[in-house]
Design a protein around this motif. Sequence first.
Motif, PDB file in Angstrom:
ATOM      1  N   PRO A 128      -4.775   8.956 -11.337  1.00  0.00           N
ATOM      2  CA  PRO A 128      -4.167   8.502 -10.108  1.00  0.00           C
ATOM      3  C   PRO A 128      -4.347   7.787  -9.152  1.00  0.00           C
ATOM      4  CG  PRO A 128      -4.331  11.241 -10.565  1.00  0.00           C
ATOM      5  CD  PRO A 128      -5.430  10.546 -11.345  1.00  0.00           C
ATOM      6  N   LEU A 129      -5.702   7.690  -8.756  1.00  0.00           N
ATOM      7  CA  LEU A 129      -6.179   6.528  -7.801  1.00  0.00           C
ATOM      8  C   LEU A 129      -6.134   5.248  -8.857  1.00  0.00           C
ATOM      9  CD1 LEU A 129      -7.359   5.360  -5.361  1.00  0.00           C
ATOM     10  CD2 LEU A 129      -9.627   6.103  -6.216  1.00  0.00           C
ATOM     11  N   ALA A 130      -6.509   5.034  -9.897  1.00  0.00           N
ATOM     12  CA  ALA A 130      -6.876   4.054 -10.655  1.00  0.00           C
ATOM     13  C   ALA A 130      -5.445   3.391 -11.194  1.00  0.00           C
ATOM     14  CB  ALA A 130      -7.617   4.374 -12.109  1.00  0.00           C
ATOM     15  N   LEU A 131      -4.324   4.449 -11.494  1.00  0.00           N
ATOM     16  CA  LEU A 131      -3.083   3.774 -11.533  1.00  0.00           C
ATOM     17  C   LEU A 131      -2.311   3.026 -10.545  1.00  0.00           C
ATOM     18  CD1 LEU A 131      -0.866   3.282 -13.649  1.00  0.00           C
ATOM     19  CD2 LEU A 131       0.149   5.402 -13.119  1.00  0.00           C
ATOM     20  N   TRP A 132      -2.705   3.649  -9.170  1.00  0.00           N
ATOM     21  CA  TRP A 132      -2.572   3.197  -7.987  1.00  0.00           C
ATOM     22  C   TRP A 132      -2.917   1.589  -7.672  1.00  0.00           C
ATOM     23  CZ3 TRP A 132      -4.533   1.571  -3.238  1.00  0.00           C
ATOM     24  CH2 TRP A 132      -3.602   1.547  -2.309  1.00  0.00           C
ATOM     25  N   LEU A 133      -4.273   1.672  -8.004  1.00  0.00           N
ATOM     26  CA  LEU A 133      -5.037   0.255  -7.705  1.00  0.00           C
ATOM     27  C   LEU A 133      -4.415  -0.609  -8.886  1.00  0.00           C
ATOM     28  CD1 LEU A 133      -8.719   1.660  -7.180  1.00  0.00           C
ATOM     29  CD2 LEU A 133      -7.015   0.582  -5.326  1.00  0.00           C
ATOM     30  N   ARG A 135      -1.496  -1.119 -10.165  1.00  0.00           N
ATOM     31  CA  ARG A 135      -0.404  -1.497 -10.056  1.00  0.00           C
ATOM     32  C   ARG A 135      -0.316  -2.719  -8.903  1.00  0.00           C
ATOM     33  NH1 ARG A 135       3.175   3.689 -12.081  1.00  0.00           N
ATOM     34  NH2 ARG A 135       3.265   2.961 -14.368  1.00  0.00           N
ATOM     35  N   ARG A 136      -1.265  -2.437  -8.045  1.00  0.00           N
ATOM     36  CA  ARG A 136      -1.312  -3.352  -6.827  1.00  0.00           C
ATOM     37  C   ARG A 136      -2.256  -4.505  -7.171  1.00  0.00           C
ATOM     38  NH1 ARG A 136       0.444   1.211  -5.871  1.00  0.00           N
ATOM     39  NH2 ARG A 136       1.548   1.753  -4.126  1.00  0.00           N
ATOM     40  N   ALA A 137      -3.188  -4.455  -7.950  1.00  0.00           N
ATOM     41  CA  ALA A 137      -4.074  -5.685  -8.315  1.00  0.00           C
ATOM     42  C   ALA A 137      -4.365  -5.552  -9.702  1.00  0.00           C
ATOM     43  CB  ALA A 137      -5.289  -5.603  -7.355  1.00  0.00           C
ATOM     44  N   PRO A 140      -8.151  -7.516 -11.254  1.00  0.00           N
ATOM     45  CA  PRO A 140      -9.237  -7.150 -10.484  1.00  0.00           C
ATOM     46  C   PRO A 140      -9.532  -5.572 -11.169  1.00  0.00           C
ATOM     47  CG  PRO A 140      -8.264  -8.105  -8.800  1.00  0.00           C
ATOM     48  CD  PRO A 140      -7.174  -7.808 -10.129  1.00  0.00           C
ATOM     49  N   THR A 141      -8.610  -4.699 -11.083  1.00  0.00           N
ATOM     50  CA  THR A 141      -8.963  -3.311 -11.591  1.00  0.00           C
ATOM     51  C   THR A 141      -9.267  -3.319 -13.052  1.00  0.00           C
ATOM     52  OG1 THR A 141      -7.109  -2.784 -10.077  1.00  0.00           O
ATOM     53  CG2 THR A 141      -7.716  -1.067 -11.681  1.00  0.00           C
ATOM     54  N   VAL A 142      -8.818  -4.101 -13.867  1.00  0.00           N
ATOM     55  CA  VAL A 142      -9.155  -4.000 -15.359  1.00  0.00           C
ATOM     56  C   VAL A 142     -10.545  -4.612 -15.478  1.00  0.00           C
ATOM     57  CG1 VAL A 142      -8.761  -5.056 -17.644  1.00  0.00           C
ATOM     58  CG2 VAL A 142      -6.867  -4.086 -16.209  1.00  0.00           C
ATOM     59  N   ALA A 143     -10.618  -5.529 -14.644  1.00  0.00           N
ATOM     60  CA  ALA A 143     -12.126  -6.547 -14.735  1.00  0.00           C
ATOM     61  C   ALA A 143     -13.359  -5.492 -14.365  1.00  0.00           C
ATOM     62  CB  ALA A 143     -12.193  -7.752 -14.009  1.00  0.00           C
ATOM     63  N   ALA A 144     -13.046  -4.608 -13.182  1.00  0.00           N
ATOM     64  CA  ALA A 144     -13.943  -3.938 -12.723  1.00  0.00           C
ATOM     65  C   ALA A 144     -14.863  -3.009 -13.675  1.00  0.00           C
ATOM     66  CB  ALA A 144     -13.381  -2.895 -11.541  1.00  0.00           C
TER      67      ALA A 144
END
Length: 383
Positions: A128-133, A135-137, A140-144
């Motif tokens: 839930p948190l990962a999908l929220w992040l 869809r906003r960035a 950066p989220t995939v690269a983390a």
Amino acid sequence: MRNRYLDLLRFLAILRVVTYHVTGYATLTLVFPAMAVMFALAGSLMAASLDRTGVPAVARRLRRLLPSLWVLAAVFVPAMLLTGLPFSPKVLLWLFPISDPPANYWGGLALSPIWYLRDYLWFVLASPLALWLFRRAPLPTVAAPYALLAAIEFGVLLNPPTVLREFGLYFGAWLLGFAHHDGLLRRMRNRVLLPLAGVLAAAGGAWIVTHPGPRGYDINDIPLGNALWATAFILVAIGRAPTGAAWVDRFPAFGRAVTVVNRRALTVYLWHMPFVVALTPLVGLVGWSTTDPVGLWVRVGLVLALVGVVTLLVGWVEDVAARRTPELVPGKPRRSAAERAADAPASPAPAGAAGGLVGAAARAPAPRRSPDGSADPLSGRLR
């Protein structure tokens, strides 16, 4: 409607995992990085579930995941306790494996695939948190996760917890599943996606060749090379996934096999390794060496056959967990309403009928005539 191409990918991934565990052929991990593909497909399904029902999708996903594990634990945990496993509160991790549950000397190998459920569970909880992040960035989220894995591999983070390392290794694939669900991979132009995949494959291949593990070029022993190589594979195999693969069902036996393995993927994954371990000592008894191709492929067939038997016995648990009607062998063709109606038995003819079915109009009484010769409009009404 299910995408049969994605079903086909999952089918091939499961078969690759079983074949690899029997044969140990490191080449299979390069040709088809199955675990990363399975996590990517699961990530796509998780994003779809979150879109449908929100955060309650987490509980639904866990409900579908855990019962098959509990069936396995009901068989093997008592056996391990009777053969040397100390009883402690950690045994309860077999109910909810947020960490590796304890095992004895033989159970540690036979039940080693439990790590997949451990990672899957953590990824579901984080979704839930990962999908929220995401869809906003997205970038950066995939690269983390890849940055996290690089920090671990280059010694920036020393002695990280196992779960943290697994986030670095496989959560990137899970997030690529998000990207597939949202259509981001499909919208990437070939002139961007294909060169990116080529660069990642080249970087991953170079790292694998220059950093071989204890089993050579088996990418399971080379985390950074594994992540880069698998990402390139996912970008092409899933990023350019067709909307379907109707040809799969043109061959009924093959289509049914794809359906069965998809509906019983967790059962096959959890139960195949105990049979691999049990059959290994038999190789010497029949005169085959551990590298004899004939012996290896006979073992593959035997493992698949034994897994098939177990799937018949307990695979229906996956149906119950998913709130489907339990089936011994999933995928039986369903007849249409018209076909069922055509096969329905005809109602018996009324007593005294001349034969067969009599139409309603034929049985209506003839209208009486009034004295002036016109029809009486009320005489034919039912009383």
